[in-house]
Motif scaffolding. Structure first.
Motif, PDB file in Angstrom:
ATOM      1  N   GLN A  60     -28.265 -13.465   3.400  1.00 43.17           N
ATOM      2  CA  GLN A  60     -27.920 -14.809   3.752  1.00 43.17           C
ATOM      3  C   GLN A  60     -26.898 -14.840   3.040  1.00 43.17           C
ATOM      4  O   GLN A  60     -27.322 -14.538   1.527  1.00 43.17           O
ATOM      5  CB  GLN A  60     -29.089 -15.771   3.210  1.00 43.17           C
ATOM      6  CG  GLN A  60     -29.925 -16.196   4.496  1.00 43.17           C
ATOM      7  CD  GLN A  60     -29.638 -16.861   5.347  1.00 43.17           C
ATOM      8  OE1 GLN A  60     -28.881 -18.062   6.080  1.00 43.17           O
ATOM      9  NE2 GLN A  60     -29.416 -15.726   6.217  1.00 43.17           N
ATOM     10  N   ILE A 110     -14.752   3.087  -2.138  1.00 37.77           N
ATOM     11  CA  ILE A 110     -15.102   4.093  -2.798  1.00 37.77           C
ATOM     12  C   ILE A 110     -15.597   5.136  -2.187  1.00 37.77           C
ATOM     13  O   ILE A 110     -16.371   4.887  -1.557  1.00 37.77           O
ATOM     14  CB  ILE A 110     -15.939   3.692  -4.129  1.00 37.77           C
ATOM     15  CG1 ILE A 110     -15.200   2.181  -5.100  1.00 37.77           C
ATOM     16  CG2 ILE A 110     -16.602   4.471  -4.912  1.00 37.77           C
ATOM     17  CD1 ILE A 110     -14.283   2.656  -6.367  1.00 37.77           C
ATOM     18  N   TRP A 132     -25.366 -12.030  15.462  1.00 40.95           N
ATOM     19  CA  TRP A 132     -26.808 -11.760  14.702  1.00 40.95           C
ATOM     20  C   TRP A 132     -27.420 -12.230  13.420  1.00 40.95           C
ATOM     21  O   TRP A 132     -28.557 -11.400  13.372  1.00 40.95           O
ATOM     22  CB  TRP A 132     -25.779 -10.684  13.618  1.00 40.95           C
ATOM     23  CG  TRP A 132     -24.666  -9.176  14.964  1.00 40.95           C
ATOM     24  CD1 TRP A 132     -26.003  -8.185  15.761  1.00 40.95           C
ATOM     25  CD2 TRP A 132     -23.737  -9.563  15.802  1.00 40.95           C
ATOM     26  NE1 TRP A 132     -24.793  -7.621  15.897  1.00 40.95           N
ATOM     27  CE2 TRP A 132     -23.953  -7.868  16.651  1.00 40.95           C
ATOM     28  CE3 TRP A 132     -23.137  -9.928  15.506  1.00 40.95           C
ATOM     29  CZ2 TRP A 132     -22.468  -7.891  17.100  1.00 40.95           C
ATOM     30  CZ3 TRP A 132     -21.669 -10.055  16.398  1.00 40.95           C
ATOM     31  CH2 TRP A 132     -21.795  -8.270  16.655  1.00 40.95           C
ATOM     32  N   ASP A 154     -26.924 -18.871  12.798  1.00 38.60           N
ATOM     33  CA  ASP A 154     -26.143 -19.699  13.940  1.00 38.60           C
ATOM     34  C   ASP A 154     -27.442 -20.727  14.952  1.00 38.60           C
ATOM     35  O   ASP A 154     -26.749 -21.011  15.440  1.00 38.60           O
ATOM     36  CB  ASP A 154     -25.908 -18.556  14.842  1.00 38.60           C
ATOM     37  CG  ASP A 154     -24.859 -17.848  14.035  1.00 38.60           C
ATOM     38  OD1 ASP A 154     -24.452 -18.537  12.550  1.00 38.60           O
ATOM     39  OD2 ASP A 154     -23.690 -16.837  14.147  1.00 38.60           O
TER      40      ASP A 154
HETATM   41  P1  FAD Z   1     -21.831  -7.791   2.719  1.00 40.56           P
HETATM   42  O1  FAD Z   1     -21.129  -9.990   2.300  1.00 40.56           O
HETATM   43  O2  FAD Z   1     -21.814  -7.222   4.448  1.00 40.56           O
HETATM   44  O3  FAD Z   1     -20.555  -7.015   1.267  1.00 40.56           O
HETATM   45  C1  FAD Z   1     -20.458  -6.005   1.798  1.00 40.56           C
HETATM   46  C2  FAD Z   1     -19.106  -5.703   0.811  1.00 40.56           C
HETATM   47  O4  FAD Z   1     -19.175  -4.119   0.454  1.00 40.56           O
HETATM   48  C3  FAD Z   1     -17.938  -5.477   1.525  1.00 40.56           C
HETATM   49  O5  FAD Z   1     -16.571  -6.489   0.659  1.00 40.56           O
HETATM   50  C4  FAD Z   1     -17.475  -4.055   2.273  1.00 40.56           C
HETATM   51  O6  FAD Z   1     -16.284  -4.272   2.312  1.00 40.56           O
HETATM   52  C5  FAD Z   1     -18.091  -2.973   0.753  1.00 40.56           C
HETATM   53  N1  FAD Z   1     -17.854  -2.217   0.553  1.00 40.56           N
HETATM   54  C6  FAD Z   1     -19.079  -0.882   1.500  1.00 40.56           C
HETATM   55  N2  FAD Z   1     -19.216  -0.225   1.017  1.00 40.56           N
HETATM   56  C7  FAD Z   1     -17.948   0.043   0.690  1.00 40.56           C
HETATM   57  C8  FAD Z   1     -17.290   0.558  -0.302  1.00 40.56           C
HETATM   58  N3  FAD Z   1     -17.751   2.637  -0.403  1.00 40.56           N
HETATM   59  N4  FAD Z   1     -16.307   0.788  -1.367  1.00 40.56           N
HETATM   60  C9  FAD Z   1     -16.237  -0.670  -1.827  1.00 40.56           C
HETATM   61  N5  FAD Z   1     -16.459  -1.759  -0.916  1.00 40.56           N
HETATM   62  C10 FAD Z   1     -17.652  -0.748   0.255  1.00 40.56           C
HETATM   63  N6  FAD Z   1     -25.915 -16.130   6.207  1.00 40.56           N
HETATM   64  C11 FAD Z   1     -25.703 -17.267   5.873  1.00 40.56           C
HETATM   65  O7  FAD Z   1     -25.771 -17.728   4.401  1.00 40.56           O
HETATM   66  N7  FAD Z   1     -24.548 -18.627   6.553  1.00 40.56           N
HETATM   67  C12 FAD Z   1     -24.464 -17.337   8.035  1.00 40.56           C
HETATM   68  O8  FAD Z   1     -24.059 -18.734   8.134  1.00 40.56           O
HETATM   69  C13 FAD Z   1     -24.196 -16.665   8.143  1.00 40.56           C
HETATM   70  N8  FAD Z   1     -22.901 -15.782   9.238  1.00 40.56           N
HETATM   71  C14 FAD Z   1     -23.293 -14.628   9.350  1.00 40.56           C
HETATM   72  C15 FAD Z   1     -22.759 -14.287  10.661  1.00 40.56           C
HETATM   73  C16 FAD Z   1     -22.305 -13.027  11.182  1.00 40.56           C
HETATM   74  C17 FAD Z   1     -21.997 -12.862  11.693  1.00 40.56           C
HETATM   75  C18 FAD Z   1     -22.523 -12.580  10.161  1.00 40.56           C
HETATM   76  C19 FAD Z   1     -22.530 -11.032  10.250  1.00 40.56           C
HETATM   77  C20 FAD Z   1     -23.446 -12.382   8.940  1.00 40.56           C
HETATM   78  C21 FAD Z   1     -24.175 -14.102   8.461  1.00 40.56           C
HETATM   79  N9  FAD Z   1     -24.543 -14.071   7.609  1.00 40.56           N
HETATM   80  C22 FAD Z   1     -25.059 -15.260   7.192  1.00 40.56           C
HETATM   81  C23 FAD Z   1     -24.783 -12.561   6.465  1.00 40.56           C
HETATM   82  C24 FAD Z   1     -24.137 -13.362   5.230  1.00 40.56           C
HETATM   83  O9  FAD Z   1     -23.134 -12.959   5.894  1.00 40.56           O
HETATM   84  C25 FAD Z   1     -24.356 -11.676   4.524  1.00 40.56           C
HETATM   85  O10 FAD Z   1     -26.050 -12.130   4.217  1.00 40.56           O
HETATM   86  C26 FAD Z   1     -23.892 -11.721   3.547  1.00 40.56           C
HETATM   87  O11 FAD Z   1     -22.863 -11.444   4.051  1.00 40.56           O
HETATM   88  C27 FAD Z   1     -24.595 -10.402   2.556  1.00 40.56           C
HETATM   89  O12 FAD Z   1     -23.489 -10.203   1.385  1.00 40.56           O
HETATM   90  P2  FAD Z   1     -23.150  -9.443   0.505  1.00 40.56           P
HETATM   91  O13 FAD Z   1     -22.526  -8.924  -0.373  1.00 40.56           O
HETATM   92  O14 FAD Z   1     -24.815  -8.704   0.505  1.00 40.56           O
HETATM   93  O15 FAD Z   1     -22.972  -8.179   1.595  1.00 40.56           O
END
Ligand code: FAD
Length: 313
Positions: A290, A86, A137, A142
């Motif tokens: 998380q 978006i 991170w 991890d």
């Molecule tokens: P995100 O997972 O960051 O998703 C955000 C979404 O928004 C993405 O799909 C992106 O494409 C979309 N988006 C952004 N801007 C736009 C836009 N303008 N238009 C359309 N779509 C958009 N947590 C755990 O609990 N256990 C773990 O083992 C763990 N390991 C991790 C390892 C790594 C390397 C990382 C980076 C994180 C890890 N985490 C883990 C943390 C966890 O991944 C995050 O807390 C979680 O994914 C957050 O979820 P979210 O849905 O808020 O955002």
């Protein structure tokens, strides 16, 4: 520019928060339209390997597989997915509009924002390819994989001290690398780190190179920021704790953000300052960050949106 009719709800984001919001709103028969992003479909967990702390998977689960499963579960109940970004929003009216990269305007009575936040990177070669293979991170996520290892933590703020201190539960040694000669962390966090025998400090230093062997982290090269002198540090874990940036650029002129740029919600609800707009996951959350907490707040946002829409009817 085309127009595709008024939906009940649009979800922006395909991480655990977005997919869970999609699942709940789909099961409430609200036929959510989900924008998953153009290149980051499935969100942050698609950049890691094993996830061991998402309940329900006693043997752990591969991050991308977990996200595929969440997506399939939401689609099964009628969520419609568009893997596009978006690029423009107008959230102010009763009918909200969001515009995709093709210029198509999508309209809905409610919008759930779950765009997550990005961890700041060092922007070094091999950093991305070694994510989940020695580079991390998130110590909470991890740390457990780094039992008896030598680890380096980059950063000088509270988060870096918290990560370093937490990692001493598992690690043989933790070296904190910081570009300045003093830490930014609060005194209490500094004291805790300084008094920990397992933690040592490399001040006025930065990571100059990340080394790999057999697809895994095999050490880093440190550089003194004043002299430019380099030295090898023999570690198999690199934790980068230099902050994160919530993805709120699109919304900053319409929605209230806090000082760090996170979406403000009326906690414990997910309501933003605009009626019909809800925030979930890491785009709101400074603290827990998380998958399970993001999923939980995606659920809350869906229920808040459902109630909002019911009150309109
Ligand atoms: P995100 O997972 O960051 O998703 C955000 C979404 O928004 C993405 O799909 C992106 O494409 C979309 N988006 C952004 N801007 C736009 C836009 N303008 N238009 C359309 N779509 C958009 N947590 C755990 O609990 N256990 C773990 O083992 C763990 N390991 C991790 C390892 C790594 C390397 C990382 C980076 C994180 C890890 N985490 C883990 C943390 C966890 O991944 C995050 O807390 C979680 O994914 C957050 O979820 P979210 O849905 O808020 O955002």
């Amino acid at each position: 520019m085309t127009d595709s009719g008024v939906r009940e709800v649009i979800v922006i984001g395909s991480g655990p928060a977005g997919y869970t919001a999609a699942l709940y709103t789909a099961r409430a028969e609200l036929k959510p339209l989900v924008f998953g992003g153009a290149i980051f479909v499935g969100g942050a967990l698609t950049t890691t390997t094993e996830v061991e702390n998402f309940p329900g998977f006693p043997e752990g689960i591969d991050g991308p597989v977990l996200m595929e499963n969440m997506r399939a579960q939401a689609v099964r109940f009628g969520a419609e997915m568009i893997d596009d970004d978006i690029v423009e929003v107008d959230l102010t009216g009763d009918i909200k509009t969001v515009t995709d990269t093709a210029g198509t305007v999508h309209r809905a009575k409610a919008v759930i924002i779950a765009t997550g936040s990005g961890y700041r990177k060092l922007d070094l070669p091999k950093e991305d390819e070694l994510s989940g293979r020695g580079v991390s991170w998130c110590a909470t996520c991890d740390g457990f994989f780094f039992r008896d290892r030598d680890i380096v933590v980059v950063g000088g703020g509270d988060t870096a001290m918290e990560e370093a201190t937490f990692l001493t539960r598992f690690a043989k040694s933790v070296t904190v690398v910081h570009r300045r000669s003093t830490l930014r962390a609060s005194q209490v966090m500094q004291n805790r780190a300084f008094s920990d025998d397992k933690i040592s400090f490399a001040f006025d230093s930065e990571i100059a190179e990340i080394k790999a062997a057999d697809g895994k982290l095999a050490g880093v090269v440190l550089r003194d920021v004043f002299t430019g002198k380099t030295r090898d540090l023999d570690v198999t874990g690199l934790f980068i704790a230099i902050g994160h940036d919530p993805r709120t650029e699109l919304f900053k002129d319409q929605l209230e953000l806090d000082d760090a740029g996170y979406l403000k919600v009326e906690a414990p609800s997910t309501r933003t300052n605009i009626a019909g707009v809800f925030g979930a996951g890491d785009v709101v959350d400074h603290t827990y960050r998380q998958a399970i907490t993001a999923a939980a707040s995606g659920c809350a946002a869906a229920l808040d949106a459902e109630r909002y829409l019911a009150a309109l009817a």
